[in-house]
Design an enzyme around this catalytic site. Structure first.
Site, mmCIF file in Angstrom:
data_model
loop_
_atom_site.group_PDB
_atom_site.id
_atom_site.type_symbol
_atom_site.label_atom_id
_atom_site.label_comp_id
_atom_site.label_asym_id
_atom_site.label_seq_id
_atom_site.Cartn_x
_atom_site.Cartn_y
_atom_site.Cartn_z
ATOM 1 N N ASP A 48 0.828 -1.205 0.000
ATOM 2 C CA ASP A 48 0.000 0.000 0.000
ATOM 3 C C ASP A 48 0.862 1.255 0.000
ATOM 4 O O ASP A 48 2.082 1.204 0.203
ATOM 5 C CB ASP A 48 -0.893 0.015 1.244
ATOM 6 C CG ASP A 48 -1.974 -1.054 1.206
ATOM 7 O OD1 ASP A 48 -2.335 -1.502 0.104
ATOM 8 O OD2 ASP A 48 -2.455 -1.441 2.287
ATOM 9 N N TYR A 60 7.052 -9.768 6.773
ATOM 10 C CA TYR A 60 7.061 -8.326 7.002
ATOM 11 C C TYR A 60 7.647 -8.016 8.375
ATOM 12 O O TYR A 60 7.625 -8.845 9.287
ATOM 13 C CB TYR A 60 5.636 -7.759 6.970
ATOM 14 C CG TYR A 60 5.028 -7.601 5.594
ATOM 15 C CD1 TYR A 60 5.076 -6.376 4.937
ATOM 16 C CD2 TYR A 60 4.391 -8.657 4.971
ATOM 17 C CE1 TYR A 60 4.501 -6.216 3.684
ATOM 18 C CE2 TYR A 60 3.818 -8.512 3.717
ATOM 19 C CZ TYR A 60 3.871 -7.287 3.081
ATOM 20 O OH TYR A 60 3.309 -7.137 1.842
#
Length: 279
Positions: free
Chosen positions: A58, A119
Protein backbone atom coordinates in the site's frame (compact mmCIF):
# COMPACT_ATOMS: atom_id res chain seq x y z
CA UNK A 1 6.29 -19.14 -24.91
CA UNK A 2 9.52 -20.00 -26.67
CA UNK A 3 9.96 -16.41 -27.83
CA UNK A 4 9.69 -15.02 -24.28
CA UNK A 5 12.01 -15.15 -21.29
CA UNK A 6 10.63 -14.79 -17.76
CA UNK A 7 12.99 -12.61 -15.74
CA UNK A 8 12.99 -12.44 -11.93
CA UNK A 9 13.67 -9.05 -10.33
CA UNK A 10 14.74 -8.60 -6.71
CA UNK A 11 14.14 -5.05 -5.56
CA UNK A 12 13.64 -2.64 -2.69
CA UNK A 13 12.05 0.77 -2.22
CA UNK A 14 11.25 3.49 0.25
CA UNK A 15 7.48 3.76 0.02
CA UNK A 16 7.19 7.26 1.47
CA UNK A 17 6.58 9.08 -1.80
CA UNK A 18 4.75 6.27 -3.59
CA UNK A 19 1.01 5.68 -3.88
CA UNK A 20 1.67 1.98 -3.40
CA UNK A 21 3.01 -0.67 -5.75
CA UNK A 22 0.28 -0.95 -8.38
CA UNK A 23 -0.19 1.41 -11.29
CA UNK A 24 -3.13 3.76 -10.87
CA UNK A 25 -5.15 6.08 -12.99
CA UNK A 26 -4.61 9.80 -12.63
CA UNK A 27 -0.84 9.88 -12.88
CA UNK A 28 -0.11 8.92 -9.28
CA UNK A 29 3.46 7.84 -8.66
CA UNK A 30 3.77 4.09 -8.06
CA UNK A 31 6.64 1.62 -7.79
CA UNK A 32 5.34 -0.51 -10.65
CA UNK A 33 4.96 2.53 -12.87
CA UNK A 34 8.50 3.75 -12.21
CA UNK A 35 10.13 0.38 -12.92
CA UNK A 36 8.07 -0.30 -16.03
CA UNK A 37 8.86 3.16 -17.40
CA UNK A 38 12.56 2.68 -16.71
CA UNK A 39 12.56 -0.77 -18.31
CA UNK A 40 10.86 0.54 -21.43
CA UNK A 41 13.35 3.40 -21.68
CA UNK A 42 16.56 1.42 -21.21
CA UNK A 43 15.49 -1.32 -23.63
CA UNK A 44 14.37 1.33 -26.17
CA UNK A 45 11.03 -0.47 -26.51
CA UNK A 46 7.72 0.85 -27.73
CA UNK A 47 6.03 -1.75 -25.53
CA UNK A 48 5.54 -1.52 -21.77
CA UNK A 49 6.45 -4.87 -20.23
CA UNK A 50 4.13 -5.43 -17.29
CA UNK A 51 5.48 -6.59 -13.94
CA UNK A 52 3.90 -9.20 -11.68
CA UNK A 53 4.80 -8.76 -8.02
CA UNK A 54 4.95 -11.11 -5.02
CA UNK A 55 2.89 -8.79 -2.83
CA UNK A 56 1.28 -5.46 -3.64
CA UNK A 57 2.19 -2.94 -0.97
CA UNK A 58 0.00 0.00 0.00
CA UNK A 59 0.89 3.67 -0.14
CA UNK A 60 3.70 4.47 2.28
CA UNK A 61 4.78 0.84 2.87
CA UNK A 62 8.43 0.00 2.25
CA UNK A 63 10.12 -3.09 0.81
CA UNK A 64 13.59 -4.50 1.33
CA UNK A 65 13.07 -7.92 -0.27
CA UNK A 66 10.32 -7.52 -2.86
CA UNK A 67 10.23 -9.91 -5.84
CA UNK A 68 8.65 -9.42 -9.26
CA UNK A 69 8.81 -11.00 -12.68
CA UNK A 70 8.51 -9.69 -16.21
CA UNK A 71 8.21 -11.54 -19.52
CA UNK A 72 10.61 -10.10 -22.09
CA UNK A 73 11.01 -11.02 -25.74
CA UNK A 74 13.98 -13.35 -26.04
CA UNK A 75 15.83 -10.97 -28.36
CA UNK A 76 15.36 -8.03 -25.98
CA UNK A 77 16.72 -10.06 -23.05
CA UNK A 78 19.67 -11.31 -25.08
CA UNK A 79 20.60 -7.81 -26.24
CA UNK A 80 20.27 -5.94 -22.96
CA UNK A 81 21.00 -8.57 -20.32
CA UNK A 82 24.71 -7.75 -19.75
CA UNK A 83 24.10 -4.08 -18.93
CA UNK A 84 20.44 -4.00 -17.95
CA UNK A 85 20.96 -3.84 -14.18
CA UNK A 86 23.39 -0.92 -14.38
CA UNK A 87 21.23 0.94 -16.87
CA UNK A 88 18.20 0.57 -14.63
CA UNK A 89 20.25 1.96 -11.73
CA UNK A 90 21.00 5.05 -13.82
CA UNK A 91 17.39 5.53 -14.89
CA UNK A 92 15.39 4.70 -11.74
CA UNK A 93 14.73 7.31 -9.03
CA UNK A 94 16.81 6.89 -5.90
CA UNK A 95 13.93 5.60 -3.75
CA UNK A 96 13.62 2.36 -5.75
CA UNK A 97 16.42 -0.08 -6.62
CA UNK A 98 16.57 -3.32 -8.59
CA UNK A 99 19.32 -5.49 -7.08
CA UNK A 100 19.22 -8.57 -9.27
CA UNK A 101 17.91 -9.64 -12.67
CA UNK A 102 18.04 -13.26 -13.72
CA UNK A 103 16.22 -15.72 -15.90
CA UNK A 104 13.59 -17.41 -13.76
CA UNK A 105 13.38 -21.21 -13.51
CA UNK A 106 10.53 -23.04 -15.24
CA UNK A 107 7.20 -22.60 -13.47
CA UNK A 108 8.22 -19.48 -11.55
CA UNK A 109 5.54 -16.89 -10.84
CA UNK A 110 6.55 -14.09 -8.46
CA UNK A 111 3.08 -13.98 -6.93
CA UNK A 112 1.62 -17.46 -7.09
CA UNK A 113 4.80 -19.49 -6.56
CA UNK A 114 5.54 -17.78 -3.23
CA UNK A 115 5.01 -19.89 -0.11
CA UNK A 116 5.45 -17.09 2.42
CA UNK A 117 5.96 -13.35 2.82
CA UNK A 118 7.73 -11.87 5.81
CA UNK A 119 7.06 -8.33 7.00
CA UNK A 120 8.52 -6.29 9.84
CA UNK A 121 6.65 -3.54 11.65
CA UNK A 122 8.73 -1.18 13.79
CA UNK A 123 7.41 0.93 16.64
CA UNK A 124 8.86 2.82 19.57
CA UNK A 125 7.27 3.90 22.84
CA UNK A 126 10.15 6.23 23.71
CA UNK A 127 8.50 9.18 25.51
CA UNK A 128 10.69 11.54 23.48
CA UNK A 129 9.42 10.20 20.18
CA UNK A 130 11.20 8.71 17.15
CA UNK A 131 14.81 9.30 16.15
CA UNK A 132 14.51 11.91 13.36
CA UNK A 133 16.71 9.75 11.13
CA UNK A 134 14.22 6.87 11.46
CA UNK A 135 10.97 8.80 11.42
CA UNK A 136 9.97 7.47 7.99
CA UNK A 137 10.26 3.83 9.11
CA UNK A 138 9.25 3.69 12.79
CA UNK A 139 5.86 4.42 14.35
CA UNK A 140 5.72 6.37 17.60
CA UNK A 141 3.25 5.00 20.16
CA UNK A 142 2.79 7.40 23.03
CA UNK A 143 1.95 4.79 25.69
CA UNK A 144 4.45 2.37 27.31
CA UNK A 145 4.25 -1.07 25.69
CA UNK A 146 4.45 -4.47 27.40
CA UNK A 147 6.14 -6.70 24.81
CA UNK A 148 5.50 -9.88 26.82
CA UNK A 149 1.75 -9.21 26.81
CA UNK A 150 1.86 -8.51 23.07
CA UNK A 151 3.64 -11.81 22.42
CA UNK A 152 1.11 -13.67 24.55
CA UNK A 153 -1.67 -12.15 22.46
CA UNK A 154 0.16 -12.92 19.22
CA UNK A 155 0.33 -16.65 19.99
CA UNK A 156 -3.45 -16.83 19.94
CA UNK A 157 -3.52 -15.69 16.32
CA UNK A 158 -1.12 -18.23 14.82
CA UNK A 159 -2.27 -20.90 12.38
CA UNK A 160 -4.81 -21.13 9.59
CA UNK A 161 -7.87 -18.95 10.19
CA UNK A 162 -10.36 -16.75 8.45
CA UNK A 163 -8.83 -13.33 9.14
CA UNK A 164 -11.94 -11.41 8.04
CA UNK A 165 -11.84 -9.45 11.31
CA UNK A 166 -8.41 -8.10 10.39
CA UNK A 167 -8.82 -7.55 6.65
CA UNK A 168 -10.44 -5.07 4.36
CA UNK A 169 -12.78 -7.24 2.32
CA UNK A 170 -12.45 -7.40 -1.45
CA UNK A 171 -15.23 -8.79 -3.62
CA UNK A 172 -14.68 -12.45 -4.45
CA UNK A 173 -11.44 -12.74 -2.44
CA UNK A 174 -10.92 -15.15 0.44
CA UNK A 175 -9.65 -13.96 3.80
CA UNK A 176 -8.38 -17.37 4.89
CA UNK A 177 -4.65 -17.26 5.60
CA UNK A 178 -2.04 -19.24 7.54
CA UNK A 179 -0.18 -17.00 9.97
CA UNK A 180 3.15 -18.76 10.46
CA UNK A 181 4.92 -16.29 12.74
CA UNK A 182 3.92 -13.27 14.78
CA UNK A 183 6.48 -12.24 17.38
CA UNK A 184 7.89 -9.05 18.83
CA UNK A 185 11.33 -8.15 20.16
CA UNK A 186 12.53 -4.93 21.77
CA UNK A 187 16.00 -3.99 20.57
CA UNK A 188 18.77 -2.32 22.54
CA UNK A 189 17.69 0.97 20.93
CA UNK A 190 14.20 0.58 22.38
CA UNK A 191 12.59 -0.04 18.99
CA UNK A 192 10.12 -2.92 19.00
CA UNK A 193 10.20 -5.00 15.83
CA UNK A 194 7.24 -7.22 15.05
CA UNK A 195 7.99 -10.05 12.62
CA UNK A 196 4.90 -11.20 10.70
CA UNK A 197 5.08 -14.14 8.30
CA UNK A 198 2.24 -15.85 6.46
CA UNK A 199 1.61 -17.77 3.27
CA UNK A 200 -0.17 -14.63 2.04
CA UNK A 201 -1.84 -11.53 3.44
CA UNK A 202 -5.17 -9.92 2.75
CA UNK A 203 -5.60 -6.15 2.50
CA UNK A 204 -4.60 -4.27 5.69
CA UNK A 205 -4.03 -7.54 7.58
CA UNK A 206 -0.57 -6.81 8.99
CA UNK A 207 -1.38 -3.26 10.02
CA UNK A 208 -4.64 -4.38 11.66
CA UNK A 209 -2.90 -7.16 13.60
CA UNK A 210 -0.30 -4.70 14.85
CA UNK A 211 -3.06 -2.27 15.81
CA UNK A 212 -4.69 -4.94 17.95
CA UNK A 213 -1.40 -5.92 19.60
CA UNK A 214 -0.62 -2.29 20.44
CA UNK A 215 -3.95 -2.08 22.27
CA UNK A 216 -2.86 -5.06 24.34
CA UNK A 217 0.65 -3.74 24.86
CA UNK A 218 -0.51 -0.44 26.29
CA UNK A 219 -3.03 -2.07 28.61
CA UNK A 220 -6.27 -1.08 26.91
CA UNK A 221 -7.14 -4.73 26.21
CA UNK A 222 -6.21 -8.10 27.72
CA UNK A 223 -3.99 -10.57 25.85
CA UNK A 224 -6.96 -12.81 24.95
CA UNK A 225 -8.79 -9.99 23.15
CA UNK A 226 -7.17 -10.23 19.65
CA UNK A 227 -8.06 -13.95 19.43
CA UNK A 228 -11.65 -13.18 20.45
CA UNK A 229 -11.85 -10.59 17.68
CA UNK A 230 -10.50 -13.18 15.24
CA UNK A 231 -13.09 -15.75 16.31
CA UNK A 232 -15.93 -13.24 15.97
CA UNK A 233 -15.07 -12.93 12.28
CA UNK A 234 -16.18 -9.32 11.86
CA UNK A 235 -14.35 -6.02 11.93
CA UNK A 236 -14.11 -4.51 15.41
CA UNK A 237 -14.07 -0.72 15.57
CA UNK A 238 -11.44 -0.95 18.32
CA UNK A 239 -8.94 -2.53 15.89
CA UNK A 240 -7.07 0.34 14.30
CA UNK A 241 -5.15 0.04 11.05
CA UNK A 242 -1.82 1.55 12.08
CA UNK A 243 0.04 3.94 9.82
CA UNK A 244 1.90 2.41 6.88
CA UNK A 245 5.37 3.90 7.35
CA UNK A 246 6.38 1.41 10.07
CA UNK A 247 5.83 -1.54 7.73
CA UNK A 248 8.49 -3.14 5.51
CA UNK A 249 8.26 -6.22 3.30
CA UNK A 250 11.48 -7.97 4.25
CA UNK A 251 11.54 -11.24 2.32
CA UNK A 252 9.55 -13.55 0.06
CA UNK A 253 10.04 -17.32 0.23
CA UNK A 254 9.77 -19.81 -2.65
CA UNK A 255 9.93 -23.60 -2.82
CA UNK A 256 12.64 -25.56 -4.61
CA UNK A 257 12.57 -25.11 -8.38
CA UNK A 258 10.87 -28.45 -9.04
CA UNK A 259 7.87 -27.41 -6.91
CA UNK A 260 7.35 -23.90 -8.37
CA UNK A 261 4.74 -24.83 -10.96
CA UNK A 262 2.71 -26.96 -8.55
CA UNK A 263 2.73 -24.20 -5.96
CA UNK A 264 1.55 -21.71 -8.58
CA UNK A 265 -1.47 -23.92 -9.36
CA UNK A 266 -2.24 -24.54 -5.68
CA UNK A 267 -2.12 -20.83 -4.79
CA UNK A 268 -4.77 -20.02 -7.40
CA UNK A 269 -7.33 -22.28 -5.73
CA UNK A 270 -9.82 -20.48 -3.51
CA UNK A 271 -9.33 -21.63 0.06
CA UNK A 272 -11.90 -22.85 2.56
CA UNK A 273 -11.53 -23.90 6.18
CA UNK A 274 -12.25 -27.51 7.21
CA UNK A 275 -15.81 -27.94 8.37
CA UNK A 276 -16.23 -27.87 12.15
CA UNK A 277 -19.40 -30.01 11.87
CA UNK A 278 -23.04 -29.21 12.14
CA UNK A 279 -24.66 -26.77 14.53
Amino acid sequence: MSGVVRVRLDLSYDGTEFSGWAKQAGGRRTVQGEIEDALRTVTRSATTYELTVAGRTDAGVHARGQVAHVDLPREVWAEHRPKLLKRLAGRLPKDVRVWALREAPDGFDARFSAIWRRYAYRVTDNPGGVDPLLRGHVLWHDWPLDVDAMNEAARGLLGEHDFAAYCKRREGATTIRTLQQLSLVRGDDGIITATVRADAFCHNMVRSLIGALLFVGDGHRTPDWPAKVLAAGVRDSAVHVVRPHGLTLEEVGYPADEFLAARSVEARNKRTLPSAGCC
